[in-house]
Design a protein around this motif. Structure first.
Motif, PDB file in Angstrom:
ATOM      1  N   LEU A  25       0.835  -1.199   0.000  1.00 30.95           N
ATOM      2  CA  LEU A  25       0.000   0.000   0.000  1.00 30.95           C
ATOM      3  C   LEU A  25       0.874   1.254   0.000  1.00 30.95           C
ATOM      4  N   GLY A  26       1.901   1.270   0.818  1.00 32.71           N
ATOM      5  CA  GLY A  26       2.823   2.404   0.852  1.00 32.71           C
ATOM      6  C   GLY A  26       3.503   2.618  -0.493  1.00 32.71           C
ATOM      7  N   TYR A  27       3.880   1.524  -1.128  1.00 33.28           N
ATOM      8  CA  TYR A  27       4.512   1.609  -2.446  1.00 33.28           C
ATOM      9  C   TYR A  27       3.565   2.249  -3.461  1.00 33.28           C
ATOM     10  N   TYR A  28       2.316   1.814  -3.492  1.00 34.39           N
ATOM     11  CA  TYR A  28       1.354   2.377  -4.447  1.00 34.39           C
ATOM     12  C   TYR A  28       1.073   3.848  -4.163  1.00 34.39           C
ATOM     13  N   GLU A  29       1.032   4.223  -2.895  1.00 33.80           N
ATOM     14  CA  GLU A  29       0.807   5.631  -2.559  1.00 33.80           C
ATOM     15  C   GLU A  29       1.979   6.497  -3.017  1.00 33.80           C
ATOM     16  N   LYS A  30       3.207   5.995  -2.823  1.00 32.12           N
ATOM     17  CA  LYS A  30       4.388   6.741  -3.289  1.00 32.12           C
ATOM     18  C   LYS A  30       4.387   6.854  -4.807  1.00 32.12           C
ATOM     19  N   GLU A  31       4.032   5.758  -5.469  1.00 34.33           N
ATOM     20  CA  GLU A  31       3.994   5.760  -6.933  1.00 34.33           C
ATOM     21  C   GLU A  31       2.958   6.760  -7.448  1.00 34.33           C
ATOM     22  N   ARG A  32       1.783   6.780  -6.804  1.00 33.49           N
ATOM     23  CA  ARG A  32       0.749   7.736  -7.194  1.00 33.49           C
ATOM     24  C   ARG A  32       1.248   9.169  -7.029  1.00 33.49           C
ATOM     25  N   ASP A  33       1.890   9.450  -5.911  1.00 35.19           N
ATOM     26  CA  ASP A  33       2.410  10.798  -5.664  1.00 35.19           C
ATOM     27  C   ASP A  33       3.468  11.182  -6.697  1.00 35.19           C
ATOM     28  N   GLN A  36       1.720  11.834  -9.968  1.00 31.52           N
ATOM     29  CA  GLN A  36       0.981  13.098  -9.887  1.00 31.52           C
ATOM     30  C   GLN A  36       1.935  14.274 -10.091  1.00 31.52           C
ATOM     31  N   ALA A  37       3.095  14.202  -9.480  1.00 32.17           N
ATOM     32  CA  ALA A  37       4.101  15.260  -9.640  1.00 32.17           C
ATOM     33  C   ALA A  37       4.556  15.342 -11.098  1.00 32.17           C
ATOM     34  N   ARG A  38       4.695  14.187 -11.728  1.00 33.15           N
ATOM     35  CA  ARG A  38       5.108  14.145 -13.142  1.00 33.15           C
ATOM     36  C   ARG A  38       4.048  14.798 -14.032  1.00 33.15           C
ATOM     37  N   VAL A  39       2.775  14.471 -13.794  1.00 35.83           N
ATOM     38  CA  VAL A  39       1.681  15.053 -14.574  1.00 35.83           C
ATOM     39  C   VAL A  39       1.622  16.564 -14.358  1.00 35.83           C
ATOM     40  N   ASP A  40       1.743  16.998 -13.099  1.00 35.35           N
ATOM     41  CA  ASP A  40       1.715  18.429 -12.802  1.00 35.35           C
ATOM     42  C   ASP A  40       2.850  19.163 -13.508  1.00 35.35           C
ATOM     43  N   ALA A  47       3.327  20.323 -21.981  1.00 35.46           N
ATOM     44  CA  ALA A  47       3.705  19.111 -22.713  1.00 35.46           C
ATOM     45  C   ALA A  47       2.672  18.775 -23.789  1.00 35.46           C
ATOM     46  N   ASP A  48       3.107  17.976 -24.727  1.00 34.43           N
ATOM     47  CA  ASP A  48       2.250  17.504 -25.809  1.00 34.43           C
ATOM     48  C   ASP A  48       1.024  16.796 -25.222  1.00 34.43           C
ATOM     49  N   ALA A  49      -0.136  17.011 -25.830  1.00 36.37           N
ATOM     50  CA  ALA A  49      -1.398  16.473 -25.311  1.00 36.37           C
ATOM     51  C   ALA A  49      -1.378  14.945 -25.221  1.00 36.37           C
ATOM     52  N   SER A  50      -0.812  14.274 -26.199  1.00 37.05           N
ATOM     53  CA  SER A  50      -0.796  12.806 -26.163  1.00 37.05           C
ATOM     54  C   SER A  50       0.129  12.295 -25.061  1.00 37.05           C
ATOM     55  N   ASP A  51       1.264  12.964 -24.866  1.00 31.67           N
ATOM     56  CA  ASP A  51       2.174  12.583 -23.778  1.00 31.67           C
ATOM     57  C   ASP A  51       1.504  12.802 -22.421  1.00 31.67           C
ATOM     58  N   LEU A  52       0.794  13.914 -22.306  1.00 30.90           N
ATOM     59  CA  LEU A  52       0.095  14.227 -21.065  1.00 30.90           C
ATOM     60  C   LEU A  52      -1.009  13.200 -20.798  1.00 30.90           C
ATOM     61  N   LYS A  53      -1.731  12.833 -21.839  1.00 29.25           N
ATOM     62  CA  LYS A  53      -2.803  11.844 -21.698  1.00 29.25           C
ATOM     63  C   LYS A  53      -2.239  10.503 -21.221  1.00 29.25           C
ATOM     64  N   GLN A  54      -1.110  10.117 -21.793  1.00 32.77           N
ATOM     65  CA  GLN A  54      -0.475   8.861 -21.409  1.00 32.77           C
ATOM     66  C   GLN A  54      -0.029   8.917 -19.945  1.00 32.77           C
ATOM     67  N   ALA A  55       0.544  10.023 -19.523  1.00 32.95           N
ATOM     68  CA  ALA A  55       0.979  10.183 -18.133  1.00 32.95           C
ATOM     69  C   ALA A  55      -0.216  10.159 -17.179  1.00 32.95           C
ATOM     70  N   GLU A  56      -1.319  10.762 -17.604  1.00 33.11           N
ATOM     71  CA  GLU A  56      -2.524  10.750 -16.772  1.00 33.11           C
ATOM     72  C   GLU A  56      -3.089   9.337 -16.645  1.00 33.11           C
ATOM     73  N   ASN A  57      -2.984   8.536 -17.710  1.00 30.71           N
ATOM     74  CA  ASN A  57      -3.435   7.142 -17.646  1.00 30.71           C
ATOM     75  C   ASN A  57      -2.597   6.340 -16.649  1.00 30.71           C
ATOM     76  N   VAL A  58      -1.281   6.575 -16.656  1.00 32.69           N
ATOM     77  CA  VAL A  58      -0.395   5.895 -15.710  1.00 32.69           C
ATOM     78  C   VAL A  58      -0.767   6.301 -14.282  1.00 32.69           C
ATOM     79  N   LEU A  59      -1.032   7.594 -14.082  1.00 28.05           N
ATOM     80  CA  LEU A  59      -1.447   8.087 -12.766  1.00 28.05           C
ATOM     81  C   LEU A  59      -2.744   7.420 -12.326  1.00 28.05           C
TER      82      LEU A  59
END
Length: 112
Positions: A25-33, A36-40, A47-59
């Protein structure tokens, strides 16, 4: 009735399961954070819309794992609590019981 050695072994297995899920659980919370920082950052840099969309999907995928893992952790925690309550007298003064109690206290405090 199970021997105290078997009960101690079961206690250890259940305790380790709770510890593993807590760590997961701690690992997933760190990964989410981190994601999120990467998307922000990508949004701030325009950034390019498609790159941003892909990053948001990972988030989103990272964030989806948190409730599932938390639910599994809560189930394992309840199972360990029940096990300790039912078998405490049979495994009193064992290291496994002490570990179980410490793990229960630590994880319960963090889940509140």
């Amino acid at each position: 009735m199970s021997s105290s050695r078997e009960l101690a072994k079961q206690c250890k297995v259940k305790t380790n399961s709770v510890k593993r899920l807590h760590k997961e659980l701690g690992y997933y919370e760190k990964e989410r954070d981190k994601e999120q920082a990467r998307v922000d950052k990508m949004k701030a840099e325009g950034a390019d819309a498609s790159d941003l969309k892909q990053a948001e999907n990972v988030l989103q995928e990272s964030a989806m794992m948190i409730p599932q893992t938390r639910q599994r952790l809560e189930a394992a925690l309840a199972e360990l609590q029940s096990f300790v309550a039912e078998n405490e007298a049979d495994i009193a003064d064992t290291e496994e019981l002490q570990q179980a109690k410490e793990t229960l206290a630590e994880v319960e405090k963090l889940l509140k």
